[in-house]
Motif scaffolding. Structure first.
Motif, PDB file in Angstrom:
ATOM      1  N   ARG A  91       0.835  -1.194   0.000  1.00 27.84           N
ATOM      2  CA  ARG A  91       0.000   0.000   0.000  1.00 27.84           C
ATOM      3  C   ARG A  91       0.873   1.248   0.000  1.00 27.84           C
ATOM      4  O   ARG A  91       1.996   1.223   0.494  1.00 27.84           O
ATOM      5  CB  ARG A  91      -0.954   0.016   1.189  1.00 27.84           C
ATOM      6  N   GLN A  92       0.317   2.288  -0.596  1.00 30.28           N
ATOM      7  CA  GLN A  92       1.032   3.546  -0.656  1.00 30.28           C
ATOM      8  C   GLN A  92       0.068   4.686  -0.329  1.00 30.28           C
ATOM      9  O   GLN A  92      -0.900   4.904  -1.068  1.00 30.28           O
ATOM     10  CB  GLN A  92       1.673   3.763  -2.027  1.00 30.28           C
ATOM     11  N   ALA A  93       0.351   5.362   0.769  1.00 30.75           N
ATOM     12  CA  ALA A  93      -0.437   6.521   1.165  1.00 30.75           C
ATOM     13  C   ALA A  93       0.149   7.767   0.514  1.00 30.75           C
ATOM     14  O   ALA A  93       1.337   7.784   0.152  1.00 30.75           O
ATOM     15  CB  ALA A  93      -0.436   6.657   2.689  1.00 30.75           C
ATOM     16  N   PRO A  94      -0.633   8.821   0.360  1.00 32.07           N
ATOM     17  CA  PRO A  94      -0.132  10.049  -0.265  1.00 32.07           C
ATOM     18  C   PRO A  94       1.102  10.585   0.441  1.00 32.07           C
ATOM     19  O   PRO A  94       1.123  10.714   1.667  1.00 32.07           O
ATOM     20  CB  PRO A  94      -1.313  11.020  -0.118  1.00 32.07           C
ATOM     21  N   GLY A  95       2.140  10.858  -0.350  1.00 36.05           N
ATOM     22  CA  GLY A  95       3.358  11.414   0.206  1.00 36.05           C
ATOM     23  C   GLY A  95       4.247  10.432   0.936  1.00 36.05           C
ATOM     24  O   GLY A  95       5.259  10.823   1.526  1.00 36.05           O
ATOM     25  N   LYS A  96       3.896   9.147   0.900  1.00 36.05           N
ATOM     26  CA  LYS A  96       4.683   8.128   1.608  1.00 36.05           C
ATOM     27  C   LYS A  96       5.172   7.071   0.644  1.00 36.05           C
ATOM     28  O   LYS A  96       4.686   6.948  -0.472  1.00 36.05           O
ATOM     29  CB  LYS A  96       3.850   7.498   2.721  1.00 36.05           C
ATOM     30  N   GLU A  97       6.142   6.307   1.115  1.00 33.25           N
ATOM     31  CA  GLU A  97       6.660   5.217   0.302  1.00 33.25           C
ATOM     32  C   GLU A  97       5.694   4.034   0.330  1.00 33.25           C
ATOM     33  O   GLU A  97       4.863   3.915   1.233  1.00 33.25           O
ATOM     34  CB  GLU A  97       8.031   4.787   0.815  1.00 33.25           C
ATOM     35  N   ARG A  98       5.847   3.176  -0.638  1.00 31.17           N
ATOM     36  CA  ARG A  98       5.035   1.973  -0.690  1.00 31.17           C
ATOM     37  C   ARG A  98       5.490   0.997   0.387  1.00 31.17           C
ATOM     38  O   ARG A  98       6.695   0.737   0.525  1.00 31.17           O
ATOM     39  CB  ARG A  98       5.151   1.328  -2.062  1.00 31.17           C
ATOM     40  N   ASP A  99       4.554   0.460   1.136  1.00 27.48           N
ATOM     41  CA  ASP A  99       4.852  -0.431   2.247  1.00 27.48           C
ATOM     42  C   ASP A  99       4.295  -1.827   2.003  1.00 27.48           C
ATOM     43  O   ASP A  99       3.229  -1.993   1.409  1.00 27.48           O
ATOM     44  CB  ASP A  99       4.226   0.098   3.549  1.00 27.48           C
ATOM     45  N   PHE A 100       4.989  -2.795   2.527  1.00 23.64           N
ATOM     46  CA  PHE A 100       4.511  -4.178   2.514  1.00 23.64           C
ATOM     47  C   PHE A 100       3.355  -4.321   3.502  1.00 23.64           C
ATOM     48  O   PHE A 100       3.406  -3.796   4.606  1.00 23.64           O
ATOM     49  CB  PHE A 100       5.652  -5.117   2.897  1.00 23.64           C
ATOM     50  N   VAL A 101       2.323  -5.058   3.090  1.00 24.68           N
ATOM     51  CA  VAL A 101       1.178  -5.310   3.965  1.00 24.68           C
ATOM     52  C   VAL A 101       1.105  -6.784   4.360  1.00 24.68           C
ATOM     53  O   VAL A 101       1.075  -7.123   5.531  1.00 24.68           O
ATOM     54  CB  VAL A 101      -0.137  -4.894   3.282  1.00 24.68           C
ATOM     55  N   ALA A 102       1.084  -7.659   3.362  1.00 23.45           N
ATOM     56  CA  ALA A 102       0.951  -9.092   3.630  1.00 23.45           C
ATOM     57  C   ALA A 102       1.360  -9.861   2.385  1.00 23.45           C
ATOM     58  O   ALA A 102       1.336  -9.318   1.278  1.00 23.45           O
ATOM     59  CB  ALA A 102      -0.486  -9.445   4.014  1.00 23.45           C
TER      60      ALA A 102
END
Length: 119
Positions: free
Chosen positions: A38-49
């Motif tokens: 997932r990637q929130a506005p202004g943030k890096e893409r993160d692992f979720v599952a």
């Protein structure tokens, strides 16, 4: 054509639930691990599952453990992400991706689906 198609995003109130789906087209998941990011506005893409398709091993980001569940539908060649007790910090574009077993990176990505959690 090899592709992943996500569905199930939307707008939900805090505390609510959504179920995302990721369907493979043009290939099967047999030799892959499938991940949600997932990637929130202004943030890096993160692992979720993620899940290894062959043996069902599952891995979760600590921030979603106990709230999110990744699962597979073998007949439909689809991976689901059930998201419960959502909070505003879960707001992001969610992507599924596939990584061939033994590869060092995810090399097939979906187009993303927006999840918005309101307070």
């Amino acid at each position: 054509e090899v592709q992943l198609v996500e569905s199930g995003g939307g707008l939900v109130q805090a505390g609510g639930s959504l179920r995302l789906s990721c369907k493979a087209s043009g290939f099967t998941f047999d030799d892959y691990a499938i991940g949600w990011f997932r990637q929130a506005p202004g943030k890096e893409r993160d692992f979720v599952a993620s899940m290894r398709w062959a043996n069902g091993d599952k891995y979760y980001n600590e921030s979603v453990k106990g709230r999110f569940t990744i699962s597979r539908d073998r007949a439909g060649n689809t991976v689901h992400l059930q998201m419960n007790n959502l909070n505003v910090d879960d707001t992001a574009v969610y992507y599924c991706a596939a990584q061939r077993v033994g590869a060092t990176r995810y090399d097939v990505w979906g187009q993303g689906t927006q999840v918005t959690v309101s307070s």
